[in-house]
Design a protein around this motif. Sequence first.
Motif, PDB file in Angstrom:
ATOM      1  N   GLY A 146     -40.474 -32.985  -0.348  1.00 34.88           N
ATOM      2  CA  GLY A 146     -40.943 -34.222   0.350  1.00 34.88           C
ATOM      3  C   GLY A 146     -40.927 -35.542  -0.617  1.00 34.88           C
ATOM      4  O   GLY A 146     -40.454 -36.687  -0.136  1.00 34.88           O
ATOM      5  N   THR A 147     -41.176 -35.525  -1.877  1.00 35.02           N
ATOM      6  CA  THR A 147     -40.908 -36.453  -2.897  1.00 35.02           C
ATOM      7  C   THR A 147     -39.292 -36.811  -2.718  1.00 35.02           C
ATOM      8  O   THR A 147     -39.078 -38.314  -2.670  1.00 35.02           O
ATOM      9  N   LEU A 148     -38.819 -35.789  -3.147  1.00 34.11           N
ATOM     10  CA  LEU A 148     -37.156 -36.127  -2.992  1.00 34.11           C
ATOM     11  C   LEU A 148     -36.560 -36.927  -1.810  1.00 34.11           C
ATOM     12  O   LEU A 148     -35.854 -37.788  -1.811  1.00 34.11           O
ATOM     13  N   ALA A 149     -36.991 -36.314  -0.576  1.00 35.15           N
ATOM     14  CA  ALA A 149     -36.722 -36.991   0.644  1.00 35.15           C
ATOM     15  C   ALA A 149     -37.167 -38.154   0.551  1.00 35.15           C
ATOM     16  O   ALA A 149     -36.420 -39.079   1.232  1.00 35.15           O
ATOM     17  N   LEU A 150     -38.421 -38.762   0.336  1.00 37.67           N
ATOM     18  CA  LEU A 150     -38.757 -40.181   0.503  1.00 37.67           C
ATOM     19  C   LEU A 150     -38.076 -40.907  -0.567  1.00 37.67           C
ATOM     20  O   LEU A 150     -37.889 -41.973   0.158  1.00 37.67           O
ATOM     21  N   ILE A 151     -37.706 -40.662  -1.671  1.00 39.59           N
ATOM     22  CA  ILE A 151     -36.824 -41.314  -2.547  1.00 39.59           C
ATOM     23  C   ILE A 151     -35.513 -41.480  -1.852  1.00 39.59           C
ATOM     24  O   ILE A 151     -34.847 -42.599  -1.739  1.00 39.59           O
ATOM     25  N   LEU A 152     -34.822 -40.487  -1.240  1.00 44.08           N
ATOM     26  CA  LEU A 152     -33.584 -40.485  -0.969  1.00 44.08           C
ATOM     27  C   LEU A 152     -33.360 -41.450   0.473  1.00 44.08           C
ATOM     28  O   LEU A 152     -32.387 -42.118   0.717  1.00 44.08           O
ATOM     29  N   LEU A 153     -34.354 -41.007   1.397  1.00 46.64           N
ATOM     30  CA  LEU A 153     -34.339 -41.921   2.507  1.00 46.64           C
ATOM     31  C   LEU A 153     -35.162 -43.289   2.556  1.00 46.64           C
ATOM     32  O   LEU A 153     -35.235 -43.930   3.900  1.00 46.64           O
ATOM     33  N   SER A 154     -35.620 -43.581   1.383  1.00 42.78           N
ATOM     34  CA  SER A 154     -36.269 -44.956   1.676  1.00 42.78           C
ATOM     35  C   SER A 154     -35.328 -46.156   1.851  1.00 42.78           C
ATOM     36  O   SER A 154     -35.942 -46.969   2.596  1.00 42.78           O
ATOM     37  N   PRO A 155     -33.895 -45.980   1.445  1.00 41.61           N
ATOM     38  CA  PRO A 155     -33.251 -47.131   2.046  1.00 41.61           C
ATOM     39  C   PRO A 155     -33.375 -47.185   3.636  1.00 41.61           C
ATOM     40  O   PRO A 155     -33.065 -48.162   3.994  1.00 41.61           O
ATOM     41  N   LEU A 156     -32.956 -46.050   4.331  1.00 43.30           N
ATOM     42  CA  LEU A 156     -33.087 -45.758   5.709  1.00 43.30           C
ATOM     43  C   LEU A 156     -34.254 -46.394   6.259  1.00 43.30           C
ATOM     44  O   LEU A 156     -34.357 -46.988   7.272  1.00 43.30           O
ATOM     45  N   MET A 157     -35.383 -45.935   5.552  1.00 40.64           N
ATOM     46  CA  MET A 157     -36.753 -46.218   6.102  1.00 40.64           C
ATOM     47  C   MET A 157     -37.029 -47.833   6.124  1.00 40.64           C
ATOM     48  O   MET A 157     -37.494 -48.299   6.913  1.00 40.64           O
ATOM     49  N   PHE A 158     -36.485 -48.254   4.932  1.00 39.78           N
ATOM     50  CA  PHE A 158     -36.654 -49.777   4.537  1.00 39.78           C
ATOM     51  C   PHE A 158     -35.545 -50.659   5.844  1.00 39.78           C
ATOM     52  O   PHE A 158     -36.225 -51.626   6.469  1.00 39.78           O
ATOM     53  N   GLY A 159     -34.577 -50.223   6.254  1.00 40.33           N
ATOM     54  CA  GLY A 159     -33.749 -50.640   7.090  1.00 40.33           C
ATOM     55  C   GLY A 159     -34.321 -50.586   8.630  1.00 40.33           C
ATOM     56  O   GLY A 159     -34.370 -51.687   9.219  1.00 40.33           O
ATOM     57  N   ALA A 160     -34.975 -49.308   8.661  1.00 46.34           N
ATOM     58  CA  ALA A 160     -35.481 -49.077  10.053  1.00 46.34           C
ATOM     59  C   ALA A 160     -36.817 -50.088  10.221  1.00 46.34           C
ATOM     60  O   ALA A 160     -36.949 -50.679  11.499  1.00 46.34           O
ATOM     61  N   ALA A 161     -37.459 -50.394   9.192  1.00 43.24           N
ATOM     62  CA  ALA A 161     -38.577 -51.393   9.476  1.00 43.24           C
ATOM     63  C   ALA A 161     -38.263 -52.713   9.356  1.00 43.24           C
ATOM     64  O   ALA A 161     -38.663 -53.275  10.426  1.00 43.24           O
ATOM     65  N   ILE A 162     -37.038 -53.006   9.081  1.00 42.90           N
ATOM     66  CA  ILE A 162     -36.484 -54.321   9.335  1.00 42.90           C
ATOM     67  C   ILE A 162     -36.125 -54.556  10.627  1.00 42.90           C
ATOM     68  O   ILE A 162     -36.547 -55.426  11.454  1.00 42.90           O
ATOM     69  N   ALA A 163     -35.449 -53.582  11.175  1.00 40.35           N
ATOM     70  CA  ALA A 163     -34.950 -53.459  12.566  1.00 40.35           C
ATOM     71  C   ALA A 163     -36.312 -53.695  13.558  1.00 40.35           C
ATOM     72  O   ALA A 163     -36.119 -54.309  14.557  1.00 40.35           O
ATOM     73  N   ILE A 164     -37.146 -52.711  13.148  1.00 42.45           N
ATOM     74  CA  ILE A 164     -38.360 -52.800  14.233  1.00 42.45           C
ATOM     75  C   ILE A 164     -38.891 -54.149  14.409  1.00 42.45           C
ATOM     76  O   ILE A 164     -39.119 -54.656  15.311  1.00 42.45           O
ATOM     77  N   ARG A 165     -38.858 -54.786  13.058  1.00 44.39           N
ATOM     78  CA  ARG A 165     -39.818 -56.227  13.041  1.00 44.39           C
ATOM     79  C   ARG A 165     -38.926 -57.398  13.748  1.00 44.39           C
ATOM     80  O   ARG A 165     -39.385 -58.183  14.464  1.00 44.39           O
TER      81      ARG A 165
END
Length: 493
Positions: free
Chosen positions: A307-326
């Motif tokens: 889970g920690t590794l996934a959070l680190i690797l997917l953080s750019p995708l999550m950051f991009g999704a957050a910007i798109a939602i806003r």
Amino acid sequence: MTPRLEIRSADALPERARLAAARLSDRPISPLVLGSGVWAVDLVALILLGVLLSLLTSASPFAYRLAYLGAIAAPVFATLLARSQRGYDLAALRDPVAALARLLLGWALTMLLAAAVGFLLGVDSSGARQWLVAYAIVGIVYFLVSRAFLARLIARWSRSGRLERRAVIVGGGADAAKLIEALERDPTSGIRICGIFDDRADARSPDEIAGHAKLGTIAELVAFARVARIDLLLVAFPTSAEERLAGILRQLFVLPADIRLSALGSRLRLAPRAYSYVGEVPFLDLLDRPISGWDALAKRCFDIVVGTLALILLSPLMFGAAIAIRLDSPGPILFRQRRFGFNNEVIEVLKFRSMYHHLTDPTAKVAVTRDDPRVTRVGRFIRRSSIDELPQLFNVLRGELSLVGPRPHAVNAHTADRLWEEVVDGYFARHRVKPGITGWAQINGWRGEIDVPEKIQRRVECDLHYIERWSLLFDLYIILVTPLRLIRSENAY
């Protein structure tokens, strides 16, 4: 057909049952987890002590390498030997004097074996000999000090009611009385009898048996066991009562607890290995709690690391999704929804918001359908690709979810005005383990809208199949296959 369980919360329990549950500690410590934890601490502490001594006593690189290898091999052998002799059972940890002799004997045997290996390899380094003698003495001191400290800690936990295996007696009358008396003759069993539950309300099952109160019916036991975090359901029926046993199992198998049938007074004479024991009392195993003990520890470690590794690797995708939602619509980025978690406890699950803020549905009263006008443009994409689920990695790290398991459903999830537990017999059995971000049902195509009863039935079947088949390799397979299944999914929108 399985009887419907109407009792879903502590508020609906009889007053005696509510008071009994309230008296129990809300921070229980499992004896199985304690034993595993002590073993892990012993292993790590002895390895660190051995490595430290190797740095202090080994003059040559060769002697250092030998001492370093011994510092790893000796603790593994000694602690596994202690486990085989039940040195990490609660009874041994509670009263270390009786078990300490065997523990120290095992350590001495390990040191003699290390000396014999060194002799056979022709090791004549004085540094290696010094290390071995020092390590033997330090190990003895460690076990004496740690077990004295642990005994005091366990005594304090026991007095506060935190350290115990909580049990209820299923069934009343003479059979229950005999079972209670047998269990209470062994004070080292670590069992706390929290009450008696029986459907009978006549002279065969009085309100109090052997000093313990009858707290309710079998249906009420389900809610009580969840609130009180019961570990053991001890069935006090004769083995010949097959129909009655089958009916009770159909009601109780939804609980994350071990179910045992008392073999006291049974005329069956089975091989000793056919029985399990609580103290000295023999039982027949009817149902085991899934993913418990070492399996639960391994799964939790897997969740934290991956889970920690996934959070680190997917953080750019999550950051991009957050910007798109806003940018797509006003409102918060995250959406919180109450869902059923392990043992039917309600948890708050995190998701990226995929609907217009003023149209969000935290209680899941209206299921999302194809081309649902409540879903935003970005929301359609992140729902279809399951990117909206990624914030649940934080739920995993908090211990509320697992990476893999039955998907958590909203507390009011329903199909055609019927709650899902009313649609599927044994629905709550899927809550015997932690829910997951992905699962066996999802990679088999059972995700998205549930508009007919068959879809939730197939989901539950897959969830129960996962619980029975669970292994770390199975979890890893589901995680690896999930992205491939998401690409071809047509049911999520």
